[in-house]
Design a protein around this motif. Structure first.
Motif, PDB file in Angstrom:
ATOM      1  N   PRO A   1       0.713  -1.252   0.121  1.00 60.90           N
ATOM      2  CA  PRO A   1      -0.029  -0.035   0.050  1.00 60.90           C
ATOM      3  C   PRO A   1       0.943   1.125   0.039  1.00 60.90           C
ATOM      4  CG  PRO A   1      -1.064  -1.585   1.401  1.00 60.90           C
ATOM      5  CD  PRO A   1       0.196  -2.093   1.086  1.00 60.90           C
ATOM      6  N   ARG A   2       1.874   1.465   0.825  1.00 61.83           N
ATOM      7  CA  ARG A   2       2.757   2.562   1.072  1.00 61.83           C
ATOM      8  C   ARG A   2       3.403   2.779  -0.411  1.00 61.83           C
ATOM      9  NH1 ARG A   2       7.725   3.765   5.146  1.00 61.83           N
ATOM     10  NH2 ARG A   2       8.166   5.847   4.361  1.00 61.83           N
ATOM     11  N   LYS A   3       4.100   1.866  -1.223  1.00 62.89           N
ATOM     12  CA  LYS A   3       4.476   2.164  -2.667  1.00 62.89           C
ATOM     13  C   LYS A   3       3.246   2.428  -3.563  1.00 62.89           C
ATOM     14  CE  LYS A   3       7.748   0.578  -5.915  1.00 62.89           C
ATOM     15  NZ  LYS A   3       8.889  -0.710  -6.240  1.00 62.89           N
ATOM     16  N   LEU A   4       1.996   1.798  -3.355  1.00 59.46           N
ATOM     17  CA  LEU A   4       1.164   2.128  -4.220  1.00 59.46           C
ATOM     18  C   LEU A   4       0.708   3.921  -4.111  1.00 59.46           C
ATOM     19  CD1 LEU A   4      -1.310  -0.781  -3.629  1.00 59.46           C
ATOM     20  CD2 LEU A   4      -0.062  -0.505  -5.516  1.00 59.46           C
ATOM     21  N   PHE A   5       0.657   4.273  -2.838  1.00 56.03           N
ATOM     22  CA  PHE A   5       0.367   5.632  -2.677  1.00 56.03           C
ATOM     23  C   PHE A   5       1.406   6.395  -3.239  1.00 56.03           C
ATOM     24  CE2 PHE A   5       1.019   9.390  -0.254  1.00 56.03           C
ATOM     25  CZ  PHE A   5      -0.346  10.162  -0.262  1.00 56.03           C
ATOM     26  N   MET A   6       2.634   5.984  -2.833  1.00 52.31           N
ATOM     27  CA  MET A   6       3.774   6.987  -3.565  1.00 52.31           C
ATOM     28  C   MET A   6       3.709   6.925  -4.938  1.00 52.31           C
ATOM     29  SD  MET A   6       4.949   8.469  -1.168  1.00 52.31           S
ATOM     30  CE  MET A   6       6.345   9.337  -1.849  1.00 52.31           C
ATOM     31  N   MET A   7       3.659   5.836  -5.546  1.00 54.42           N
ATOM     32  CA  MET A   7       3.525   5.642  -7.186  1.00 54.42           C
ATOM     33  C   MET A   7       2.458   6.606  -7.526  1.00 54.42           C
ATOM     34  SD  MET A   7       6.120   4.262  -8.393  1.00 54.42           S
ATOM     35  CE  MET A   7       5.206   3.875  -9.964  1.00 54.42           C
ATOM     36  N   GLY A   8       1.152   6.495  -6.970  1.00 55.39           N
ATOM     37  CA  GLY A   8       0.266   7.441  -7.745  1.00 55.39           C
ATOM     38  C   GLY A   8       0.423   9.075  -7.408  1.00 55.39           C
ATOM     39  N   LEU A   9       1.162   9.196  -6.206  1.00 54.29           N
ATOM     40  CA  LEU A   9       1.468  10.745  -6.062  1.00 54.29           C
ATOM     41  C   LEU A   9       2.490  11.016  -7.047  1.00 54.29           C
ATOM     42  CD1 LEU A   9       1.630  13.250  -4.437  1.00 54.29           C
ATOM     43  CD2 LEU A   9       3.404  12.185  -2.902  1.00 54.29           C
ATOM     44  N   VAL A  10       3.684  10.199  -7.227  1.00 55.93           N
ATOM     45  CA  VAL A  10       4.594  10.745  -8.148  1.00 55.93           C
ATOM     46  C   VAL A  10       3.906  10.730  -9.581  1.00 55.93           C
ATOM     47  CG1 VAL A  10       6.875   9.551  -9.189  1.00 55.93           C
ATOM     48  CG2 VAL A  10       6.420   9.745  -6.606  1.00 55.93           C
ATOM     49  N   THR A  11       3.295   9.809  -9.823  1.00 57.14           N
ATOM     50  CA  THR A  11       2.767   9.728 -11.280  1.00 57.14           C
ATOM     51  C   THR A  11       1.949  11.074 -11.420  1.00 57.14           C
ATOM     52  OG1 THR A  11       2.717   7.402 -11.053  1.00 57.14           O
ATOM     53  CG2 THR A  11       1.106   8.515 -12.876  1.00 57.14           C
ATOM     54  N   ASN A  12       1.155  11.741 -10.851  1.00 59.47           N
ATOM     55  CA  ASN A  12       0.561  12.838 -11.005  1.00 59.47           C
ATOM     56  C   ASN A  12       1.587  13.995 -10.845  1.00 59.47           C
ATOM     57  OD1 ASN A  12      -1.545  14.298 -11.465  1.00 59.47           O
ATOM     58  ND2 ASN A  12      -2.400  14.386  -9.332  1.00 59.47           N
ATOM     59  N   LEU A  13       2.629  14.035  -9.840  1.00 60.53           N
ATOM     60  CA  LEU A  13       3.409  15.180  -9.825  1.00 60.53           C
ATOM     61  C   LEU A  13       4.233  15.288 -10.982  1.00 60.53           C
ATOM     62  CD1 LEU A  13       4.580  14.897  -6.120  1.00 60.53           C
ATOM     63  CD2 LEU A  13       2.997  16.556  -7.130  1.00 60.53           C
ATOM     64  N   LEU A  14       4.721  13.876 -11.651  1.00 63.13           N
ATOM     65  CA  LEU A  14       5.453  14.289 -12.960  1.00 63.13           C
ATOM     66  C   LEU A  14       4.572  14.185 -14.100  1.00 63.13           C
ATOM     67  CD1 LEU A  14       8.035  11.538 -11.982  1.00 63.13           C
ATOM     68  CD2 LEU A  14       8.213  13.832 -11.699  1.00 63.13           C
TER      69      LEU A  14
END
Length: 215
Positions: free
Chosen positions: A109-122
Motif C-alpha cells: 500500500p505505501r508504495k502504491l500511494f507513492m506511485m500514485g503521487l509521483v505519477t501525478n506530480l510528474l
C-alpha cells in the motif's frame, strides 16, 4: 463565484479526466493487475498530487495577478492553446486505449500511494492544467483571487476523483467491454476532443474578462 464559472470548470474538468493520460493509464493498469483496493490506494496518491499543485498554483496566481495584471491575459491564452493541444492529441489517429493495460507487479500500500503521487506530480497534464485552466474562470475584478482559485480547483478535484473512482472500480469490466467494441473507444476520443477544442476556441475568442482584469 458565478454559476457559469463553476459550470465551466466542471465541464472542462470532466472532458480532461475522460481524456486518457498517465494518471488514468496507471490507475487502470494497477486496478486490473492488482485489484480495486490497490487502484483506490493509488488514487489517494493521485489526489494528494492534485492538492499539492492546487496549493502552489493558488498562491502563485494571487501574486502574479497582483503584480502583473497583463499576465492574466497571457496565461488565459496559454491555457486556451493547451486545451487545443489536448484536443489534437485526443483526436489524432493512432492513439492507444488506456484499457489495454500494462502488466504491473504487486506492490504494498505505501508504495502504491507513492506511485500514485509521483505519477501525478510528474504528469505535465496536471502541472499545466492548474496554471492554465484556473485563470480562465477567475474574475480578478471580483477580488479574492485565491479564494476563487481554491473553489475552482476543488471542483476539478472532486470531479476527477469521482470519475477516477468509477474507473478504478469498473476497470476490468470496461476493459473487457471495450476490447470487443472499438467503436466506443473512437466515440469517446472524438467526443472529448471536440469538447476540449470547442472550449479552447471559445476562451481564446473571449476578450471581455481579460479587459476587466487589466482595467
Amino acid at each position: 463565484m458565478t454559476f457559469g464559472a463553476l459550470a465551466g470548470i466542471a465541464l472542462v474538468a470532466l472532458g480532461m479526466v475522460l481524456t486518457p493520460g498517465p494518471n488514468m493509464a496507471y490507475l487502470v493498469s494497477r486496478s486490473i493487475t492488482q485489484g480495486r483496493r490497490a487502484g483506490l490506494t493509488s488514487l489517494t496518491g493521485v489526489a494528494m498530487g492534485f492538492m499539492a499543485y492546487l496549493g502552489a498554483t493558488c498562491f502563485g496566481l494571487t501574486a502574479v495577478f497582483a503584480l502583473v495584471p497583463e499576465a492574466y491575459t497571457a496565461i488565459k491564452l496559454i491555457g486556451a492553446g493547451y486545451l487545443l493541444y489536448l484536443a489534437w492529441k485526443t483526436l489524432k489517429p493512432g492513439g492507444v486505449s488506456v484499457f489495454q493495460p500494462k502488466a504491473l507487479r504487486p506492490d504494498p500500500p505505501r508504495k502504491l500511494f507513492m506511485m500514485g503521487l509521483v505519477t501525478n506530480l510528474l504528469n505535465p497534464k496536471a502541472a499545466v492544467m492548474y496554471m492554465s485552466l484556473l485563470p480562465q474562470f477567475i474574475d480578478p475584478a471580483a477580488g479574492h483571487v485565491m479564494a476563487q482559485s481554491f473553489m475552482l480547483g476543488s471542483v476539478q478535484i472532486v470531479i476527477s476523483m469521482a470519475i477516477n473512482t468509477v474507473i478504478v472500480l469498473t476497470a476490468g469490466s470496461l476493459a473487457a467491454f471495450l476490447a470487443t467494441r472499438p467503436t466506443w473507444l473512437r466515440f469517446q476520443r472524438y467526443a472529448m476532443g471536440t469538447l476540449l477544442g470547442a472550449f479552447a476556441v471559445k476562451l481564446a475568442a473571449d476578450r471581455s474578462r481579460a479587459v476587466v482584469a487589466t482595467s
